[in-house]
Scaffold this active site. Structure first.
Site, PDB file in Angstrom:
ATOM      1  N   GLU A  88      35.720  -3.790   8.872  1.00  0.00           N
ATOM      2  CA  GLU A  88      36.625  -2.726   9.272  1.00  0.00           C
ATOM      3  C   GLU A  88      38.047  -3.107   8.892  1.00  0.00           C
ATOM      4  OE1 GLU A  88      38.105  -4.300  12.933  1.00  0.00           O
ATOM      5  OE2 GLU A  88      37.606  -5.405  11.091  1.00  0.00           O
ATOM      6  N   GLU A 107      39.365  -6.609   8.810  1.00  0.00           N
ATOM      7  CA  GLU A 107      38.798  -7.448   7.747  1.00  0.00           C
ATOM      8  C   GLU A 107      37.973  -8.624   8.250  1.00  0.00           C
ATOM      9  OE1 GLU A 107      41.275  -6.978   3.941  1.00  0.00           O
ATOM     10  OE2 GLU A 107      42.575  -8.072   5.299  1.00  0.00           O
TER      11      GLU A 107
END
Length: 837
Positions: free
Chosen positions: A431, A434
């Site tokens: 997401e 990271e």
């Protein structure tokens, strides 16, 4: 003719292990002209990383002055002098005043780049009592890190027309250091062993005067001849050969600094007329607004037109060496699109147009984009983030809304990206933070918004089949938001059981992911094993999914997917405020998520793979956008972001969110050692001012809001509130009411999607079971335990590069099926079952 001195090589090869510099910059600058391909950064009163010939290629660690009287003291600018830095009003030029500890002398510097050449210029004036100044010796110390690294540099002393210059090279990169006054003495040495700093620190004299230091971490030192003047210009020029760099330096210093400065200012003043009148909505007379716009413009490359990096910095660079080449001077499509959307909000559309064209060239054949990449498109990190595939579509939509799309057809990029989102989703490998993969509210919000935009583009092209398929997939995602990303068993705030979580973890290549946030665990990849949490004694880094939250769900409101007064949004905000909110002297700020370990350590020291996630000013901006959508007063949030900024108008990635630690230079609400300036934060601030001016969130997408927000009101009127409740209201298609729901003026199918990497085991009665694959197939299926069977040929959605079959789940009996692959002419050799519930 160039003469190399080769008689006195330095000792101590290859020098100490190289490091980059601190990330919390106090200034960033470049000429506005594309003919000057040099960028500089500032910290503690000195020049730090210098980038050339592209904005992702730092070539210098730092450049500073050393001061001595030759007998009793030795000062280093960044360690010993008191510093004050001032940014020019609009331009990214700076005045730095560095003063001796006892106020006996002052060094006043103005830093710019040559407005038309690859040369850094630092105009310098030494002030103080004349007889005292005559005793001082001033040295320039430069640490080359050519080709993005400290190792392998070569340093030389050369002579041209009876003047000495300092030179460094590695591969095809060259730099030359000189000034409008001569060097009296020069020396090149190995860092930490035989460089000029070591020499002067030893006895206040530059005794060694080495003329060669090869294949190592080196330093270039030159004593400036101040016999006739205490005012001069120091220059650092770059080129792809010695002759190139040297000629640039000589030409640059031959032009009076006052003329160079005037041209530099005139270039930046050309950007003034394009800036929207947003300063009236600031509380600082537009100071941070103008700084933000200039910084956003400056972070675009001048060779790869349109390429915009996240930040000219290495987070906690003082702890990082040649093994960490990337830092934040890379392209992330998320950061890039946010940056140029901020420029659109400020009235600068052409940068965004160039960025869209650049992204077209960087898209992979399958429609994806790398997690981050160098300007030439080469991937750096290898993760896959679905929101970064969605963002280029959102950028195209932003430009389309203002009729600013380029003549070049970007539709192929849009439809390929949409196809990738549909084929690879709904779970993302990473997401927006990271670190973890699965079902993320922020990612889903970006994907839903981008898909609705892509469907609009497809419909404009007359591709009704692709448009409807994309919309139906977006509706499928919208229908599953709560089931995938909201817990009903919350514990963080005892009285609130139902709220969004940060992410429901799922591996993208696991065919049967656990999609229940109530009954799953998450291992935080940024959290070191063996450390306890405030909610769990498990030292493995594993937590209950329902106990890890972030504010990514606010993007549902931002794009127009969920209304700001939705009870789930309101309750989730209460949880976020209880768990992540930090009150500072300047206003509220929020951490990314609880148990985040990406940030300054508890004692204020640098992050080294272990730390504590601190508060992010950009999240104050995101919260402000929500408050605007909800009808609240956003002035305190605007003021807070302005107060989080430095005096020179830079916003950091993270601010210190604990008690002051003066010895570590950590103060509540002030920058930590994280990336600064962060372009995402600056763009968020600019968009916030524009949103206030417009009276509407700038990123709101009308087509998304029309599809989903009005549908919610309609559903309330018709008593259809609730997840997956069926439309039975007047107007439903005869005999098919259970497989449709009403979204504003649209009739949308209630769909469950089966894919090989998401093999659902149940489907609601009346829903459509959509079986999707990447290649053509014949589906053999039965809903009576194979007493009878039916064959259906897959339907090809050409634009999206996928095949599908829809099955109606109109009876409470399992659906069984298998595949015959028509291209390879073989059966799947496996049966699959989906229960109807």
């Amino acid at each position: 003719m160039v003469k190399f001195f080769q008689d006195n090589p330095a000792f101590g090869a290859p020098g100490i292990e190289p490091r980059w510099t601190h990330s919390n910059k106090t200034g960033v600058g470049t000429a506005y002209s594309t003919s000057s391909k040099v960028w500089f950064t500032l910290w503690k009163g000195i020049i730090t990383e210098v980038y050339y010939p592209t904005i992702d290629q730092p070539q210098v660690r730092d450049l500073q002055y050393l001061i001595s009287d030759g007998q009793s003291f030795f000062h280093e600018e960044k360690r010993d002098l008191k510093t004050k830095i001032e940014r020019w009003e609009l331009e990214l030029g700076y005045r730095i005043t560095n003063t001796a500890p006892d106020n006996s002398y002052t060094i006043v510097k103005e830093v710019i780049t040559d407005p038309h050449a690859d040369c850094l210029l630092q105009h310098t004036k030494l002030t103080g009592e004349a007889t005292y100044l005559d005793k001082l010796k001033l040295y320039a110390l430069c640490a080359p890190h050519l080709d993005i690294g400290g190792w392998g540099n070569n340093g030389y002393v050369i002579e041209v027309c009876d003047r000495s210059f300092l030179v460094a090279n590695k591969a095809d990169k060259w730099l030359v250091l000189g000034a409008t006054v001569p060097f009296k003495k020069c020396s090149v040495g190995y860092a930490g062993k035989s460089d000029g700093w070591q020499d002067l620190e030893n006895n206040y004299q530059l005794d060694w005067q080495f003329d060669r230091a090869e294949d190592g971490n080196i330093g270039l030192t030159g004593e400036l001849d101040l016999t006739n003047t205490k005012e001069f210009t120091l220059a650092l020029a770059f080129g792809d050969s010695l002759e190139n760099a040297l000629s640039i330096l000589l030409q640059s210093i031959s032009i009076p600094f006052a003329q160079q400065k005037q041209k530099f200012k005139e270039q930046w003043e050309r950007t003034w007329d394009k800036r929207s009148a947003l300063t009236d909505h600031s509380t600082d007379d537009g100071s941070l607004f103008h700084s933000s716009v200039s910084l956003l413009l400056a972070h675009e490359d001048k060779t790869y037109s349109g390429a915009t990096i996240a930040s000219m910095s290495f987070p906690w660079g003082e702890e990082k060496g040649d093994g960490d080449r990337g830092g934040y001077h890379l392209v992330w499509t998320r950061d890039m699109v946010n940056s140029v959307t901020g420029l659109i909000a400020a009235g600068h559309t052409q940068t965004a147009v160039r960025s869209l064209m650049y992204l077209v060239t960087c898209q992979h054949p399958d429609g994806s984009f790398a997690q981050n990449f160098w300007l030439n498109g080469e991937p750096y990190w290898k993760g896959m983030q679905l929101d970064e595939v969605a963002f280029p579509i959102l950028l195209a939509k932003q430009l389309a809304q203002i009729d600013a799309l380029p003549d070049f057809d970007v539709y192929p990029m849009i439809i390929r990206a949409a196809g990738y989102l549909i084929r690879q989703g709904p779970a993302t490998q990473q997401e927006r933070w990271e670190e973890d993969g699965g079902y993320s509210p922020s990612t889903l919000a970006c994907n839903i918004a981008a898909l609705i935009c892509a469907a609009g583009f497809a419909r404009q092209r007359g591709d009704k089949i692709a448009a409807e398929y994309i919309e139906e997939y977006a509706d499928f995602l919208k229908d599953h938001i709560e089931a995938w990303t909201a817990t009903t068993q919350g514990t963080l705030v005892p009285e609130i059981k139902r709220h969004f979580v940060r992410i429901t973890p799922a591996e993208i290549d696991v065919p049967h992911p656990n999609e229940d946030p109530n009954n799953s665990t998450i291992t935080l990849s940024a959290r070191p094993p063996g450390t306890e949490s405030e909610f769990s004694e498990n030292k493995s880094g594993e937590f209950l999914t329902k106990e890890i939250v972030d504010a990514g769900f606010l993007l549902f409101v931002r794009y127009g997917i969920i209304a700001p007064d939705d009870p789930l949004i309101i309750d989730s905000l209460k949880v976020i405020d209880a768990v992540l909110k930090v009150d500072t002297p300047f206003g509220a700020c929020w951490r990314r998520f609880n148990n985040d370990w990406y940030g300054q350590k508890e004692d204020g020291s640098a992050y080294k793979g272990v730390g504590v996630g601190r508060a992010w000013p950009l999240l104050t901006g995101e919260r402000a956008h929500y408050e605007l959508a909800a009808g609240g007063d956003v002035t305190p949030f605007i003021k807070a972001m302005e107060e989080f900024a430095t005096d020179t108008g830079l916003l950091t990635e993270q601010v210190w969110d604990s008690k002051d630690i003066p010895d570590a230079h950590m103060y509540l609400g002030k920058p930590t050692g994280a990336a600064m300036p962060l372009m995402w934060a600056h763009a968020e601030y600019v968009k916030l001012l524009r949103s206030v001016k417009d009276g509407q969130v700038f990123d709101l997408i009308p087509e998304v809001a029309e599809r989903y927000l009005d549908a919610r009101s309609l559903a309330r009127q018709r008593g259809l509130v609730g997840f997956r409740q069926r439309a039975t209201a007047e107007g439903a298609p005869d005999g098919d009411a259970g497989s449709h729901r009403y979204l504003n003026n649209y009739v949308s199918k209630a769909i469950e999607v089966w894919k090989f990497h998401r093999q659902v085991t149940t489907v609601g009665k009346g829903e459509i079971l959509r079986i999707q694959a990447d290649t053509p197939f014949k589906l053999r299926w039965s809903n009576d335990n194979w007493q009878t069977k039916q064959d259906l040929d897959s339907i090809n959605v050409v634009a999206l590069n996928l095949e599908y079959v829809d099955l109606q789940s109109d009876r409470l009996s399992p659906i069984e099926f298998t595949f015959f692959w028509t291209d390879s002419n073989n059966w799947e050799q496996n049966n699959y079952t989906v229960k109807v519930v």
